[in-house]
Design a protein around this motif. Sequence first.
Motif, PDB file in Angstrom:
ATOM      1  N   GLU A 125       0.826  -1.204   0.000  1.00 35.55           N
ATOM      2  CA  GLU A 125       0.000   0.000   0.000  1.00 35.55           C
ATOM      3  C   GLU A 125       0.863   1.257   0.000  1.00 35.55           C
ATOM      4  O   GLU A 125       0.615   2.210  -0.762  1.00 35.55           O
ATOM      5  CB  GLU A 125      -0.912  -0.010   1.223  1.00 35.55           C
ATOM      6  CG  GLU A 125      -1.869   1.163   1.304  1.00 35.55           C
ATOM      7  CD  GLU A 125      -2.723   1.096   2.550  1.00 35.55           C
ATOM      8  OE1 GLU A 125      -3.921   1.429   2.455  1.00 35.55           O
ATOM      9  OE2 GLU A 125      -2.195   0.697   3.614  1.00 35.55           O
ATOM     10  N   GLU A 126       1.908   1.283   0.821  1.00 33.63           N
ATOM     11  CA  GLU A 126       2.773   2.459   0.918  1.00 33.63           C
ATOM     12  C   GLU A 126       3.540   2.702  -0.368  1.00 33.63           C
ATOM     13  O   GLU A 126       3.685   3.844  -0.821  1.00 33.63           O
ATOM     14  CB  GLU A 126       3.740   2.282   2.096  1.00 33.63           C
ATOM     15  CG  GLU A 126       3.045   2.322   3.457  1.00 33.63           C
ATOM     16  CD  GLU A 126       3.996   2.011   4.596  1.00 33.63           C
ATOM     17  OE1 GLU A 126       5.159   1.631   4.295  1.00 33.63           O
ATOM     18  OE2 GLU A 126       3.584   2.125   5.768  1.00 33.63           O
ATOM     19  N   ARG A 127       4.045   1.639  -0.982  1.00 30.98           N
ATOM     20  CA  ARG A 127       4.826   1.796  -2.217  1.00 30.98           C
ATOM     21  C   ARG A 127       3.952   2.270  -3.383  1.00 30.98           C
ATOM     22  O   ARG A 127       4.394   3.050  -4.231  1.00 30.98           O
ATOM     23  CB  ARG A 127       5.528   0.484  -2.561  1.00 30.98           C
ATOM     24  CG  ARG A 127       6.667   0.138  -1.606  1.00 30.98           C
ATOM     25  CD  ARG A 127       7.330  -1.181  -1.975  1.00 30.98           C
ATOM     26  NE  ARG A 127       8.378  -1.518  -1.040  1.00 30.98           N
ATOM     27  CZ  ARG A 127       9.640  -1.089  -1.127  1.00 30.98           C
ATOM     28  NH1 ARG A 127       9.980  -0.277  -2.129  1.00 30.98           N
ATOM     29  NH2 ARG A 127      10.539  -1.439  -0.240  1.00 30.98           N
ATOM     30  N   LEU A 128       2.719   1.763  -3.412  1.00 35.43           N
ATOM     31  CA  LEU A 128       1.817   2.220  -4.474  1.00 35.43           C
ATOM     32  C   LEU A 128       1.490   3.708  -4.313  1.00 35.43           C
ATOM     33  O   LEU A 128       1.382   4.443  -5.308  1.00 35.43           O
ATOM     34  CB  LEU A 128       0.531   1.390  -4.457  1.00 35.43           C
ATOM     35  CG  LEU A 128       0.635  -0.054  -4.971  1.00 35.43           C
ATOM     36  CD1 LEU A 128      -0.692  -0.780  -4.790  1.00 35.43           C
ATOM     37  CD2 LEU A 128       1.044  -0.078  -6.455  1.00 35.43           C
ATOM     38  N   LYS A 129       1.348   4.174  -3.075  1.00 36.49           N
ATOM     39  CA  LYS A 129       1.062   5.579  -2.837  1.00 36.49           C
ATOM     40  C   LYS A 129       2.252   6.458  -3.206  1.00 36.49           C
ATOM     41  O   LYS A 129       2.100   7.541  -3.776  1.00 36.49           O
ATOM     42  CB  LYS A 129       0.692   5.801  -1.377  1.00 36.49           C
ATOM     43  CG  LYS A 129      -0.701   5.327  -0.999  1.00 36.49           C
ATOM     44  CD  LYS A 129      -0.983   5.592   0.482  1.00 36.49           C
ATOM     45  CE  LYS A 129      -2.388   5.110   0.853  1.00 36.49           C
ATOM     46  NZ  LYS A 129      -2.675   5.351   2.302  1.00 36.49           N
ATOM     47  N   GLU A 130       3.458   5.984  -2.880  1.00 31.35           N
ATOM     48  CA  GLU A 130       4.655   6.789  -3.109  1.00 31.35           C
ATOM     49  C   GLU A 130       5.100   6.781  -4.567  1.00 31.35           C
ATOM     50  O   GLU A 130       5.388   7.834  -5.145  1.00 31.35           O
ATOM     51  CB  GLU A 130       5.806   6.266  -2.229  1.00 31.35           C
ATOM     52  CG  GLU A 130       5.577   6.467  -0.739  1.00 31.35           C
ATOM     53  CD  GLU A 130       6.644   5.798   0.088  1.00 31.35           C
ATOM     54  OE1 GLU A 130       7.557   5.176  -0.508  1.00 31.35           O
ATOM     55  OE2 GLU A 130       6.565   5.873   1.340  1.00 31.35           O
ATOM     56  N   ALA A 131       5.159   5.589  -5.161  1.00 34.61           N
ATOM     57  CA  ALA A 131       5.731   5.482  -6.506  1.00 34.61           C
ATOM     58  C   ALA A 131       4.726   5.096  -7.578  1.00 34.61           C
ATOM     59  O   ALA A 131       5.018   5.178  -8.780  1.00 34.61           O
ATOM     60  CB  ALA A 131       6.876   4.466  -6.494  1.00 34.61           C
ATOM     61  N   GLY A 132       3.566   4.636  -7.163  1.00 33.32           N
ATOM     62  CA  GLY A 132       2.565   4.214  -8.133  1.00 33.32           C
ATOM     63  C   GLY A 132       2.797   2.813  -8.673  1.00 33.32           C
ATOM     64  O   GLY A 132       1.989   2.298  -9.457  1.00 33.32           O
ATOM     65  N   THR A 133       3.903   2.192  -8.268  1.00 29.54           N
ATOM     66  CA  THR A 133       4.215   0.827  -8.711  1.00 29.54           C
ATOM     67  C   THR A 133       4.739   0.010  -7.529  1.00 29.54           C
ATOM     68  O   THR A 133       5.163   0.560  -6.498  1.00 29.54           O
ATOM     69  CB  THR A 133       5.280   0.819  -9.825  1.00 29.54           C
ATOM     70  OG1 THR A 133       6.499   1.409  -9.317  1.00 29.54           O
ATOM     71  CG2 THR A 133       4.788   1.578 -11.060  1.00 29.54           C
ATOM     72  N   TYR A 134       4.735  -1.317  -7.713  1.00 32.58           N
ATOM     73  CA  TYR A 134       5.241  -2.238  -6.680  1.00 32.58           C
ATOM     74  C   TYR A 134       5.923  -3.410  -7.374  1.00 32.58           C
ATOM     75  O   TYR A 134       5.383  -4.001  -8.307  1.00 32.58           O
ATOM     76  CB  TYR A 134       4.093  -2.739  -5.803  1.00 32.58           C
ATOM     77  CG  TYR A 134       4.520  -3.741  -4.755  1.00 32.58           C
ATOM     78  CD1 TYR A 134       5.128  -3.308  -3.575  1.00 32.58           C
ATOM     79  CD2 TYR A 134       4.325  -5.110  -4.939  1.00 32.58           C
ATOM     80  CE1 TYR A 134       5.521  -4.224  -2.601  1.00 32.58           C
ATOM     81  CE2 TYR A 134       4.717  -6.019  -3.970  1.00 32.58           C
ATOM     82  CZ  TYR A 134       5.313  -5.572  -2.799  1.00 32.58           C
ATOM     83  OH  TYR A 134       5.710  -6.465  -1.841  1.00 32.58           O
ATOM     84  N   GLU A 135       7.134  -3.740  -6.932  1.00 36.48           N
ATOM     85  CA  GLU A 135       7.872  -4.869  -7.491  1.00 36.48           C
ATOM     86  C   GLU A 135       7.559  -6.124  -6.689  1.00 36.48           C
ATOM     87  O   GLU A 135       7.881  -6.209  -5.505  1.00 36.48           O
ATOM     88  CB  GLU A 135       9.377  -4.607  -7.472  1.00 36.48           C
ATOM     89  CG  GLU A 135       9.839  -3.533  -8.434  1.00 36.48           C
ATOM     90  CD  GLU A 135      11.359  -3.406  -8.450  1.00 36.48           C
ATOM     91  OE1 GLU A 135      12.026  -4.138  -7.675  1.00 36.48           O
ATOM     92  OE2 GLU A 135      11.869  -2.594  -9.227  1.00 36.48           O
ATOM     93  N   LEU A 136       6.910  -7.063  -7.333  1.00 38.49           N
ATOM     94  CA  LEU A 136       6.578  -8.343  -6.692  1.00 38.49           C
ATOM     95  C   LEU A 136       7.604  -9.373  -7.114  1.00 38.49           C
ATOM     96  O   LEU A 136       7.771  -9.654  -8.311  1.00 38.49           O
ATOM     97  CB  LEU A 136       5.173  -8.784  -7.108  1.00 38.49           C
ATOM     98  CG  LEU A 136       4.654 -10.072  -6.456  1.00 38.49           C
ATOM     99  CD1 LEU A 136       4.443  -9.866  -4.960  1.00 38.49           C
ATOM    100  CD2 LEU A 136       3.350 -10.521  -7.112  1.00 38.49           C
ATOM    101  N   ILE A 147       6.096  -6.044 -12.157  1.00 38.20           N
ATOM    102  CA  ILE A 147       5.760  -4.668 -11.804  1.00 38.20           C
ATOM    103  C   ILE A 147       4.246  -4.526 -11.768  1.00 38.20           C
ATOM    104  O   ILE A 147       3.568  -4.714 -12.773  1.00 38.20           O
ATOM    105  CB  ILE A 147       6.368  -3.665 -12.791  1.00 38.20           C
ATOM    106  CG1 ILE A 147       7.889  -3.870 -12.911  1.00 38.20           C
ATOM    107  CG2 ILE A 147       6.050  -2.235 -12.354  1.00 38.20           C
ATOM    108  CD1 ILE A 147       8.635  -3.677 -11.612  1.00 38.20           C
ATOM    109  N   LEU A 148       3.725  -4.183 -10.593  1.00 40.83           N
ATOM    110  CA  LEU A 148       2.288  -4.001 -10.424  1.00 40.83           C
ATOM    111  C   LEU A 148       1.990  -2.513 -10.274  1.00 40.83           C
ATOM    112  O   LEU A 148       2.768  -1.762  -9.658  1.00 40.83           O
ATOM    113  CB  LEU A 148       1.789  -4.753  -9.189  1.00 40.83           C
ATOM    114  CG  LEU A 148       2.069  -6.260  -9.125  1.00 40.83           C
ATOM    115  CD1 LEU A 148       1.568  -6.820  -7.803  1.00 40.83           C
ATOM    116  CD2 LEU A 148       1.420  -6.983 -10.293  1.00 40.83           C
ATOM    117  N   THR A 149       0.845  -2.095 -10.822  1.00 40.33           N
ATOM    118  CA  THR A 149       0.415  -0.709 -10.699  1.00 40.33           C
ATOM    119  C   THR A 149      -0.856  -0.637  -9.861  1.00 40.33           C
ATOM    120  O   THR A 149      -1.476  -1.669  -9.555  1.00 40.33           O
ATOM    121  CB  THR A 149       0.164  -0.100 -12.089  1.00 40.33           C
ATOM    122  OG1 THR A 149      -0.825  -0.899 -12.764  1.00 40.33           O
ATOM    123  CG2 THR A 149       1.456  -0.083 -12.912  1.00 40.33           C
ATOM    124  N   SER A 150      -1.254   0.585  -9.517  1.00 37.72           N
ATOM    125  CA  SER A 150      -2.385   0.777  -8.607  1.00 37.72           C
ATOM    126  C   SER A 150      -3.710   0.316  -9.196  1.00 37.72           C
ATOM    127  O   SER A 150      -4.667   0.090  -8.454  1.00 37.72           O
ATOM    128  CB  SER A 150      -2.487   2.252  -8.198  1.00 37.72           C
ATOM    129  OG  SER A 150      -2.568   3.074  -9.352  1.00 37.72           O
TER     130      SER A 150
END
Length: 375
Positions: A175-186, A194-197
Amino acid sequence: KKKNDFPKFDKIANLLINLYSACDQMDGKPMKEVPLGEAVSTGMIANKTLGYYIGRIFQFLVKMGVAKDKLRFRQHMGNEMAHYACDCWDAECRTSYGWVECVGCADRSCFDLTRHSQTTKVDLSAKVDLPEPRVVDCVEAVPDKAAIGKQFRKEAKPIMEKLVNMTPEDATDLEERLKEAGTYELLFNDQKYILTSDMVTVKRYTKTLHVIDVVPGVIEPSFGIGRILYAILEHNFNVRKGDEQRNWLSLPPIVAPISCSVLPLSGDQRFDQFVETIVAGLKSYSVSHRVDDSSGSIGRRYARTDEIGIPFGITVDFDTLISNTVTLRERNSMQQIRAKIDEVPHIVQSIVCGISLWKDVLEKYPLFTGQESTR
Protein backbone atom coordinates in the motif's frame (compact mmCIF):
# COMPACT_ATOMS: atom_id res chain seq x y z
CA LYS A 1 4.19 -18.31 22.11
CA LYS A 2 2.49 -21.67 22.64
CA LYS A 3 5.87 -23.44 22.62
CA ASN A 4 6.76 -21.54 25.79
CA ASP A 5 3.39 -22.25 27.36
CA PHE A 6 4.05 -25.88 28.23
CA PRO A 7 2.92 -26.82 31.78
CA LYS A 8 4.74 -30.18 31.81
CA PHE A 9 8.09 -28.40 31.46
CA ASP A 10 8.03 -27.41 35.14
CA LYS A 11 8.38 -31.09 36.09
CA ILE A 12 11.82 -31.35 34.46
CA ALA A 13 13.04 -27.72 34.63
CA ASN A 14 15.55 -28.51 37.40
CA LEU A 15 17.22 -31.41 35.59
CA LEU A 16 20.98 -30.90 35.30
CA ILE A 17 22.06 -31.93 31.80
CA ASN A 18 25.35 -31.70 29.92
CA LEU A 19 24.66 -29.27 27.05
CA TYR A 20 27.07 -28.44 24.23
CA SER A 21 25.63 -25.41 22.47
CA ALA A 22 26.48 -24.27 18.95
CA CYS A 23 28.11 -21.13 20.39
CA ASP A 24 30.39 -23.14 22.69
CA GLN A 25 31.37 -25.37 19.78
CA MET A 26 32.26 -22.33 17.66
CA ASP A 27 34.28 -20.82 20.52
CA GLY A 28 36.10 -24.08 21.28
CA LYS A 29 34.62 -24.25 24.79
CA PRO A 30 33.67 -27.49 26.59
CA MET A 31 30.13 -28.64 27.30
CA LYS A 32 28.35 -27.25 30.36
CA GLU A 33 26.11 -28.86 32.96
CA VAL A 34 23.07 -26.58 32.95
CA PRO A 35 19.55 -26.81 34.47
CA LEU A 36 17.02 -27.15 31.66
CA GLY A 37 15.02 -24.20 32.96
CA GLU A 38 18.07 -21.95 32.70
CA ALA A 39 18.90 -23.24 29.22
CA VAL A 40 15.42 -22.30 27.99
CA SER A 41 15.23 -18.93 29.76
CA THR A 42 18.58 -17.83 28.30
CA GLY A 43 17.63 -18.94 24.79
CA MET A 44 20.21 -21.73 24.55
CA ILE A 45 17.28 -24.11 23.91
CA ALA A 46 14.65 -22.54 21.66
CA ASN A 47 11.54 -23.11 23.77
CA LYS A 48 9.97 -25.07 26.65
CA THR A 49 8.36 -27.66 24.39
CA LEU A 50 11.70 -28.68 22.89
CA GLY A 51 13.32 -28.46 26.34
CA TYR A 52 10.71 -30.81 27.77
CA TYR A 53 11.45 -33.50 25.20
CA ILE A 54 15.19 -33.12 25.70
CA GLY A 55 14.57 -33.69 29.41
CA ARG A 56 12.40 -36.74 28.80
CA ILE A 57 15.00 -38.23 26.45
CA PHE A 58 17.64 -37.68 29.15
CA GLN A 59 15.47 -39.40 31.77
CA PHE A 60 14.76 -42.33 29.46
CA LEU A 61 18.41 -42.93 28.55
CA VAL A 62 19.58 -42.74 32.18
CA LYS A 63 16.79 -45.07 33.31
CA MET A 64 17.82 -47.57 30.63
CA GLY A 65 21.40 -47.57 31.91
CA VAL A 66 23.31 -44.84 30.05
CA ALA A 67 25.84 -43.22 32.40
CA LYS A 68 25.05 -39.55 33.16
CA ASP A 69 28.69 -38.51 32.92
CA LYS A 70 28.93 -40.10 29.47
CA LEU A 71 25.83 -38.42 28.05
CA ARG A 72 25.54 -34.98 26.49
CA PHE A 73 23.18 -33.05 24.23
CA ARG A 74 24.94 -31.30 21.35
CA GLN A 75 23.19 -28.53 19.43
CA HIS A 76 23.36 -28.57 15.63
CA MET A 77 25.48 -25.75 14.24
CA GLY A 78 24.21 -23.48 11.50
CA ASN A 79 25.96 -25.41 8.73
CA GLU A 80 24.38 -28.73 9.76
CA MET A 81 20.90 -27.61 10.77
CA ALA A 82 18.23 -29.23 8.57
CA HIS A 83 16.21 -26.84 6.42
CA TYR A 84 13.00 -27.82 8.21
CA ALA A 85 14.31 -27.32 11.78
CA CYS A 86 14.43 -24.15 13.83
CA ASP A 87 16.49 -25.93 16.52
CA CYS A 88 17.93 -29.43 16.87
CA TRP A 89 19.88 -31.29 19.56
CA ASP A 90 21.52 -34.72 19.46
CA ALA A 91 21.86 -36.94 22.51
CA GLU A 92 25.40 -38.29 22.24
CA CYS A 93 26.90 -41.11 24.31
CA ARG A 94 30.63 -41.37 24.92
CA THR A 95 31.91 -44.84 24.08
CA SER A 96 35.25 -46.40 23.18
CA TYR A 97 34.55 -45.05 19.67
CA GLY A 98 34.18 -41.47 20.93
CA TRP A 99 30.97 -39.46 21.13
CA VAL A 100 28.24 -41.29 19.21
CA GLU A 101 24.90 -39.74 18.23
CA CYS A 102 22.12 -41.93 19.67
CA VAL A 103 19.02 -39.70 19.60
CA GLY A 104 18.11 -36.67 17.53
CA CYS A 105 15.49 -34.18 18.72
CA ALA A 106 14.41 -31.54 16.19
CA ASP A 107 11.90 -28.72 16.49
CA ARG A 108 10.34 -28.86 13.02
CA SER A 109 7.94 -26.05 13.99
CA CYS A 110 4.94 -26.00 11.61
CA PHE A 111 7.08 -26.68 8.52
CA ASP A 112 5.48 -30.02 7.64
CA LEU A 113 1.81 -29.11 7.78
CA THR A 114 2.41 -25.70 6.20
CA ARG A 115 4.16 -27.27 3.20
CA HIS A 116 1.51 -29.97 2.84
CA SER A 117 -1.20 -27.34 3.00
CA GLN A 118 0.50 -25.16 0.38
CA THR A 119 0.93 -28.08 -1.99
CA THR A 120 -2.46 -29.78 -1.57
CA LYS A 121 -4.45 -26.55 -1.08
CA VAL A 122 -6.07 -28.22 1.94
CA ASP A 123 -6.40 -26.36 5.23
CA LEU A 124 -4.52 -28.39 7.84
CA SER A 125 -4.85 -25.91 10.69
CA ALA A 126 -6.61 -26.62 13.95
CA LYS A 127 -9.56 -24.52 15.08
CA VAL A 128 -9.12 -23.23 18.62
CA ASP A 129 -12.04 -21.59 20.45
CA LEU A 130 -11.21 -18.28 22.07
CA PRO A 131 -12.35 -17.75 25.68
CA GLU A 132 -13.66 -14.33 24.61
CA PRO A 133 -14.34 -12.81 21.16
CA ARG A 134 -11.39 -10.86 19.80
CA VAL A 135 -11.61 -7.86 17.46
CA VAL A 136 -8.67 -7.66 15.06
CA ASP A 137 -7.60 -5.23 12.34
CA CYS A 138 -7.20 -6.91 8.96
CA VAL A 139 -5.13 -5.77 5.98
CA GLU A 140 -5.49 -7.64 2.67
CA ALA A 141 -4.26 -7.19 -0.86
CA VAL A 142 -7.15 -7.42 -3.36
CA PRO A 143 -6.00 -8.19 -6.92
CA ASP A 144 -7.96 -7.00 -9.99
CA LYS A 145 -8.28 -10.21 -11.97
CA ALA A 146 -9.05 -8.53 -15.28
CA ALA A 147 -6.14 -6.06 -15.15
CA ILE A 148 -3.61 -8.67 -13.96
CA GLY A 149 -4.85 -11.25 -16.46
CA LYS A 150 -4.56 -8.80 -19.34
CA GLN A 151 -1.02 -7.77 -18.36
CA PHE A 152 0.57 -11.07 -17.27
CA ARG A 153 -1.58 -13.73 -18.98
CA LYS A 154 -0.11 -17.17 -18.03
CA GLU A 155 1.58 -15.76 -14.92
CA ALA A 156 -1.63 -14.11 -13.71
CA LYS A 157 -2.82 -16.99 -11.52
CA PRO A 158 0.36 -17.41 -9.40
CA ILE A 159 0.66 -13.60 -9.09
CA MET A 160 -2.87 -13.33 -7.72
CA GLU A 161 -2.26 -16.25 -5.31
CA LYS A 162 0.86 -14.50 -4.06
CA LEU A 163 -1.09 -11.28 -3.47
CA VAL A 164 -4.00 -13.00 -1.72
CA ASN A 165 -1.61 -14.83 0.65
CA MET A 166 0.36 -11.71 1.60
CA THR A 167 0.96 -11.12 5.29
CA PRO A 168 -0.50 -7.92 6.81
CA GLU A 169 3.03 -6.50 6.92
CA ASP A 170 3.61 -7.16 3.21
CA ALA A 171 0.19 -5.78 2.31
CA THR A 172 0.95 -2.60 4.25
CA ASP A 173 4.28 -2.28 2.43
CA LEU A 174 2.45 -2.77 -0.89
CA GLU A 175 0.00 0.00 0.00
CA GLU A 176 2.77 2.46 0.92
CA ARG A 177 4.83 1.80 -2.22
CA LEU A 178 1.82 2.22 -4.47
CA LYS A 179 1.06 5.58 -2.84
CA GLU A 180 4.65 6.79 -3.11
CA ALA A 181 5.73 5.48 -6.51
CA GLY A 182 2.56 4.21 -8.13
CA THR A 183 4.22 0.83 -8.71
CA TYR A 184 5.24 -2.24 -6.68
CA GLU A 185 7.87 -4.87 -7.49
CA LEU A 186 6.58 -8.34 -6.69
CA LEU A 187 9.36 -10.90 -6.42
CA PHE A 188 8.89 -14.67 -6.41
CA ASN A 189 10.27 -17.71 -8.26
CA ASP A 190 13.30 -15.58 -9.21
CA GLN A 191 11.07 -13.32 -11.30
CA LYS A 192 10.20 -9.64 -10.94
CA TYR A 193 6.69 -8.38 -11.74
CA ILE A 194 5.76 -4.67 -11.80
CA LEU A 195 2.29 -4.00 -10.42
CA THR A 196 0.42 -0.71 -10.70
CA SER A 197 -2.39 0.78 -8.61
CA ASP A 198 -5.03 -0.32 -11.12
CA MET A 199 -4.00 -3.99 -10.67
CA VAL A 200 -4.25 -4.26 -6.91
CA THR A 201 -5.76 -2.40 -3.97
CA VAL A 202 -5.36 -2.79 -0.23
CA LYS A 203 -8.44 -3.40 1.87
CA ARG A 204 -8.57 -2.57 5.58
CA TYR A 205 -11.32 -3.72 7.93
CA THR A 206 -12.00 -5.10 11.40
CA LYS A 207 -13.17 -8.62 12.15
CA THR A 208 -14.51 -10.30 15.28
CA LEU A 209 -12.92 -13.69 15.89
CA HIS A 210 -14.53 -16.46 17.92
CA VAL A 211 -12.02 -19.13 16.83
CA ILE A 212 -8.47 -18.89 15.53
CA ASP A 213 -6.53 -21.10 13.13
CA VAL A 214 -3.42 -22.74 14.60
CA VAL A 215 -0.99 -24.80 12.55
CA PRO A 216 0.39 -27.48 14.92
CA GLY A 217 4.13 -27.69 15.34
CA VAL A 218 6.14 -30.91 15.45
CA ILE A 219 8.88 -32.02 17.84
CA GLU A 220 10.64 -34.99 16.26
CA PRO A 221 12.66 -37.31 18.53
CA SER A 222 14.45 -40.01 16.53
CA PHE A 223 16.04 -42.93 18.43
CA GLY A 224 18.88 -45.14 17.19
CA ILE A 225 18.05 -48.31 19.14
CA GLY A 226 21.19 -50.21 18.14
CA ARG A 227 23.48 -47.39 19.23
CA ILE A 228 21.63 -46.93 22.52
CA LEU A 229 21.87 -50.65 23.25
CA TYR A 230 25.62 -50.66 22.53
CA ALA A 231 26.16 -47.64 24.81
CA ILE A 232 24.17 -49.31 27.61
CA LEU A 233 26.25 -52.50 27.36
CA GLU A 234 29.54 -50.61 27.32
CA HIS A 235 28.59 -48.25 30.15
CA ASN A 236 27.48 -51.17 32.33
CA PHE A 237 30.45 -53.50 31.77
CA ASN A 238 32.46 -53.70 34.99
CA VAL A 239 35.29 -55.64 36.61
CA ARG A 240 35.15 -56.58 40.30
CA LYS A 241 37.76 -54.72 42.36
CA GLY A 242 40.57 -57.03 43.37
CA ASP A 243 39.54 -59.73 40.86
CA GLU A 244 40.13 -58.80 37.23
CA GLN A 245 38.77 -62.17 36.09
CA ARG A 246 35.26 -61.36 37.36
CA ASN A 247 33.32 -59.30 34.87
CA TRP A 248 29.76 -58.16 35.55
CA LEU A 249 27.01 -56.16 33.90
CA SER A 250 25.31 -53.53 36.05
CA LEU A 251 22.17 -53.44 33.89
CA PRO A 252 19.30 -51.62 35.64
CA PRO A 253 16.71 -54.14 36.89
CA ILE A 254 14.05 -52.63 34.64
CA VAL A 255 15.97 -53.59 31.46
CA ALA A 256 17.78 -56.76 32.56
CA PRO A 257 16.42 -59.64 30.43
CA ILE A 258 16.40 -61.91 33.48
CA SER A 259 15.45 -60.19 36.73
CA CYS A 260 16.22 -62.93 39.19
CA SER A 261 18.05 -66.24 39.51
CA VAL A 262 16.97 -69.05 41.84
CA LEU A 263 19.88 -71.04 43.22
CA PRO A 264 19.56 -74.12 45.44
CA LEU A 265 22.74 -74.26 47.54
CA SER A 266 23.32 -77.91 46.65
CA GLY A 267 21.67 -80.86 44.94
CA ASP A 268 19.81 -81.87 48.09
CA GLN A 269 16.34 -83.04 46.98
CA ARG A 270 14.74 -81.41 50.01
CA PHE A 271 15.33 -78.05 48.30
CA ASP A 272 13.14 -78.92 45.31
CA GLN A 273 9.78 -78.07 46.84
CA PHE A 274 11.09 -74.68 48.00
CA VAL A 275 12.47 -73.90 44.53
CA GLU A 276 9.07 -74.73 43.02
CA THR A 277 7.31 -72.45 45.51
CA ILE A 278 9.69 -69.56 44.74
CA VAL A 279 9.31 -70.03 40.97
CA ALA A 280 5.51 -70.01 41.31
CA GLY A 281 5.71 -66.80 43.35
CA LEU A 282 7.96 -65.09 40.81
CA LYS A 283 5.59 -66.11 38.01
CA SER A 284 2.62 -64.67 39.89
CA TYR A 285 4.41 -61.29 39.97
CA SER A 286 5.54 -61.60 36.31
CA VAL A 287 9.21 -61.54 37.32
CA SER A 288 11.50 -63.09 34.71
CA HIS A 289 13.76 -65.68 36.34
CA ARG A 290 16.14 -68.55 35.79
CA VAL A 291 16.79 -71.59 38.00
CA ASP A 292 20.49 -72.43 38.23
CA ASP A 293 20.85 -75.85 39.82
CA SER A 294 24.12 -76.61 38.06
CA SER A 295 27.14 -77.96 39.89
CA GLY A 296 29.74 -75.62 41.30
CA SER A 297 30.09 -73.47 44.36
CA ILE A 298 27.50 -70.82 45.11
CA GLY A 299 30.19 -68.16 44.60
CA ARG A 300 30.90 -69.35 41.06
CA ARG A 301 27.21 -69.43 40.26
CA TYR A 302 26.78 -65.89 41.59
CA ALA A 303 29.65 -64.82 39.32
CA ARG A 304 27.96 -66.43 36.30
CA THR A 305 24.68 -64.62 36.94
CA ASP A 306 26.52 -61.33 37.53
CA GLU A 307 28.28 -61.73 34.20
CA ILE A 308 25.00 -61.78 32.28
CA GLY A 309 23.52 -58.91 34.29
CA ILE A 310 20.95 -60.68 36.49
CA PRO A 311 20.35 -58.14 39.28
CA PHE A 312 19.04 -60.48 42.02
CA GLY A 313 19.70 -64.01 43.24
CA ILE A 314 17.49 -66.03 45.57
CA THR A 315 19.35 -68.82 47.37
CA VAL A 316 17.71 -71.83 48.99
CA ASP A 317 19.98 -73.16 51.74
CA PHE A 318 19.77 -75.43 54.77
CA ASP A 319 18.30 -72.67 56.95
CA THR A 320 15.36 -72.66 54.51
CA LEU A 321 14.44 -76.15 55.70
CA ILE A 322 14.02 -74.85 59.24
CA SER A 323 12.83 -71.26 58.97
CA ASN A 324 11.12 -71.19 55.55
CA THR A 325 13.36 -68.23 54.63
CA VAL A 326 15.78 -67.64 51.76
CA THR A 327 18.54 -65.15 51.02
CA LEU A 328 18.17 -62.39 48.44
CA ARG A 329 21.42 -61.11 46.95
CA GLU A 330 21.81 -57.78 45.10
CA ARG A 331 24.28 -57.93 42.22
CA ASN A 332 25.96 -54.50 42.37
CA SER A 333 26.77 -54.43 46.08
CA MET A 334 26.82 -58.23 46.56
CA GLN A 335 24.84 -57.59 49.78
CA GLN A 336 22.31 -60.13 51.00
CA ILE A 337 19.24 -60.13 53.21
CA ARG A 338 17.17 -62.96 54.58
CA ALA A 339 13.38 -62.96 54.19
CA LYS A 340 10.37 -65.25 54.14
CA ILE A 341 9.83 -67.16 50.89
CA ASP A 342 6.43 -65.56 50.27
CA GLU A 343 7.89 -62.04 50.72
CA VAL A 344 10.84 -62.28 48.32
CA PRO A 345 8.95 -62.29 44.94
CA HIS A 346 7.17 -59.06 45.90
CA ILE A 347 10.46 -57.46 47.01
CA VAL A 348 12.08 -58.26 43.66
CA GLN A 349 9.03 -57.15 41.67
CA SER A 350 8.84 -53.78 43.47
CA ILE A 351 12.49 -53.00 42.67
CA VAL A 352 12.24 -54.17 39.05
CA CYS A 353 9.18 -51.96 38.50
CA GLY A 354 10.89 -48.96 40.08
CA ILE A 355 8.56 -48.79 43.08
CA SER A 356 11.38 -49.16 45.59
CA LEU A 357 15.19 -49.31 45.74
CA TRP A 358 17.62 -51.77 47.31
CA LYS A 359 18.39 -49.25 50.05
CA ASP A 360 14.70 -49.28 50.97
CA VAL A 361 14.89 -53.06 51.39
CA LEU A 362 17.94 -52.74 53.67
CA GLU A 363 15.97 -50.44 55.97
CA LYS A 364 13.47 -53.23 56.59
CA TYR A 365 15.69 -56.34 56.50
CA PRO A 366 19.11 -56.75 58.16
CA LEU A 367 22.17 -57.74 56.14
CA PHE A 368 22.93 -61.44 55.96
CA THR A 369 26.56 -62.58 56.00
CA GLY A 370 26.68 -66.14 54.63
CA GLN A 371 25.20 -69.62 54.25
CA GLU A 372 26.24 -72.89 55.72
CA SER A 373 27.25 -75.20 52.88
CA THR A 374 26.26 -78.45 54.64
CA ARG A 375 23.97 -79.70 57.38
